[in-house]
Design an enzyme around this catalytic site. Structure first.
Site, mmCIF file in Angstrom:
data_model
loop_
_atom_site.group_PDB
_atom_site.id
_atom_site.type_symbol
_atom_site.label_atom_id
_atom_site.label_comp_id
_atom_site.label_asym_id
_atom_site.label_seq_id
_atom_site.Cartn_x
_atom_site.Cartn_y
_atom_site.Cartn_z
ATOM 1 N NE ARG A 62 -3.085 -0.034 3.124
ATOM 2 C CZ ARG A 62 -3.243 0.258 4.415
ATOM 3 N NH1 ARG A 62 -2.864 -0.599 5.346
ATOM 4 N NH2 ARG A 62 -3.764 1.406 4.771
ATOM 5 C CB SER A 77 -0.223 4.368 4.311
ATOM 6 O OG SER A 77 0.335 3.179 4.861
ATOM 7 C CE LYS A 117 -2.915 -2.528 13.366
ATOM 8 N NZ LYS A 117 -2.990 -1.631 14.546
ATOM 9 C CG ASP A 118 -4.151 -3.926 8.070
ATOM 10 O OD1 ASP A 118 -4.881 -3.609 9.036
ATOM 11 O OD2 ASP A 118 -3.319 -3.146 7.569
ATOM 12 C CB ALA A 155 -9.934 3.899 12.774
ATOM 13 C CG LEU A 193 -15.345 -1.669 15.665
ATOM 14 C CD1 LEU A 193 -16.257 -2.796 15.221
ATOM 15 C CD2 LEU A 193 -16.160 -0.474 16.124
ATOM 16 N NE ARG A 194 -6.911 -3.900 19.441
ATOM 17 C CZ ARG A 194 -6.057 -3.076 20.023
ATOM 18 N NH1 ARG A 194 -5.939 -3.060 21.346
ATOM 19 N NH2 ARG A 194 -5.308 -2.252 19.320
ATOM 20 N NE ARG A 195 -5.107 0.899 19.018
ATOM 21 C CZ ARG A 195 -4.524 0.949 17.835
ATOM 22 N NH1 ARG A 195 -5.125 1.578 16.826
ATOM 23 N NH2 ARG A 195 -3.349 0.390 17.644
ATOM 24 N NE ARG A 215 -10.271 4.454 8.564
ATOM 25 C CZ ARG A 215 -10.549 4.091 7.309
ATOM 26 N NH1 ARG A 215 -11.813 4.051 6.909
ATOM 27 N NH2 ARG A 215 -9.589 3.777 6.458
ATOM 28 N N GLY A 216 -7.737 7.573 8.857
ATOM 29 C CA GLY A 216 -6.578 8.180 8.223
ATOM 30 C C GLY A 216 -5.296 7.494 8.652
ATOM 31 C CD GLN A 270 2.815 9.794 8.782
ATOM 32 O OE1 GLN A 270 1.867 9.032 8.636
ATOM 33 N NE2 GLN A 270 4.065 9.437 8.509
ATOM 34 C CB THR A 271 -4.192 11.612 8.488
ATOM 35 O OG1 THR A 271 -3.584 11.665 7.191
ATOM 36 C CG2 THR A 271 -5.562 12.272 8.427
ATOM 37 N NE ARG A 272 -5.701 6.464 12.146
ATOM 38 C CZ ARG A 272 -6.009 5.209 12.378
ATOM 39 N NH1 ARG A 272 -6.082 4.769 13.615
ATOM 40 N NH2 ARG A 272 -6.231 4.369 11.387
ATOM 41 C CB CYS A 322 -13.029 -4.400 10.734
ATOM 42 S SG CYS A 322 -11.339 -4.336 10.123
#
Length: 308
Positions: A12, A14, A86-87, A131, A133-135, A152-153, A156-158, A245
């Site tokens: 990806r 990112s 984890k993805d 983003a 659900l676990r956290r 989301r993001g 760096q965005t977060r 997810c």
């Protein structure tokens, strides 16, 4: 051994995904003495990267970060795909297998805030963005008086949204912050006793075509067997629960004095109820122990617990 033709590494785009792909590239280059130019990166945009306005659980779950890479791998456009473990969904497409994992990074979550030192110091009603659900469920379990919202993001965005005042705090994986050189943003590292990580957190997985022995042989020197043992247990646990997810599930396996210990946790999304169990035994029984943990929790769950 000489490299007869380039090995194309799919990833990806990112910053974190690229950091993980470059780590893989560097390890292969060093292991064989191959120039990195012979190990080019192919950046592939996934559906998960394009969705920023809603939880992934509402759009299809974990496979959103892997589907396009899977297609590129099966069609021969890339030779290996680098993923955050984890993805990865619990079931991979036919023809694709996890070749192995790089050495695992820090599995813990980090609490990050510009105004508060810990989660417990947040004022009542403070806004925490995540983003995951676990956290979100773990935050609500410990602090039901907080407002938990979607954030989301990429990393760096977060962090930018946190600095912009959209939220009072957020939680991010220490592994990603370390790989990006952003640990100076960490306010507090959360103990796994309170915040059990996601299955696969901190691990880099490498997927290949099942029949591609050339790529498997090239990867063999860089793969980390202890990480493979712990991930085998964690993914077996997740498979029993059919985790995605859509469900707050946490699981972590570790090696202790030559044995393997795995803990598993499931929660209602609002954090109002949680179930946890653990197993410890021989490393050779990693998959069996993971399944036992998942089966016990599934048996103990009230009707509708996973779909709540």
């Amino acid at each position: 051994m000489p490299l007869s033709s380039p090995l194309v590494i799919g990833t990806r785009g990112s910053p974190l995904a690229l950091a993980q792909a470059r780590e893989t590239q560097d390890r292969v280059s060093i292991a064989h003495g191959w120039p990195v130019e012979q190990l080019p990166l192919s950046i592939i945009k996934t559906t998960g990267d394009a969705i920023q306005d809603r939880p992934l659980s509402e759009a299809g779950g974990k496979g959103l970060f892997t589907k396009e890479l899977d297609i590129a791998l099966l069609e021969g456009f890339i030779d290996l795909a680098v993923h955050s473990a984890k993805d990865l969904p619990t079931t991979l497409p036919e023809g694709i297998v996890i070749a192995g994992y790089l050495p695992r990074e820090d599995v813990r979550d980090a609490f990050i805030s510009r105004r508060f030192k810990t989660l417990h110091e947040l004022r009542a009603g403070a806004v925490v963005g995540s983003a995951s659900l676990r956290r979100q469920a773990q935050i609500r379990r410990l602090r039901p008086d907080l407002q938990v919202t979607l954030l989301r993001g990429n990393v760096q965005t977060r962090l930018a949204k946190l600095d912009g005042g959209e939220v009072d705090a957020t939680l991010l994986a220490m592994a990603g912050l370390r790989r990006l050189g952003l640990t100076d943003h960490v306010t507090t590292i959360l103990d796994t006793e309170d915040f059990l990580p996601a299955v696969g957190q901190g691990a880099i997985a490498i997927a290949v075509r099942v029949e591609d022995e050339r790529v498997r042989e090239a990867l063999e020197p860089i793969l980390h067997e202890p990480t493979a043992h712990t991930l085998a247990a964690e993914r077996a646990f997740l498979t029993i629960l059919d985790g995605s997810c859509r469900t707050p599930i946490a699981g972590h396996a570790r090696l202790i004095d030559g044995e393997l210990e795995i803990r598993g946790l499931v929660m209602r999304p609002d954090g109002s109820e949680s179930l946890e169990t653990a197993r410890r035994g021989a490393v050779s029984d990693a998959v069996a122990m993971g399944r036992e943990v998942g089966t016990e929790l599934r048996t103990r769950m009230p009707a509708g617990f996973l779909s709540a």
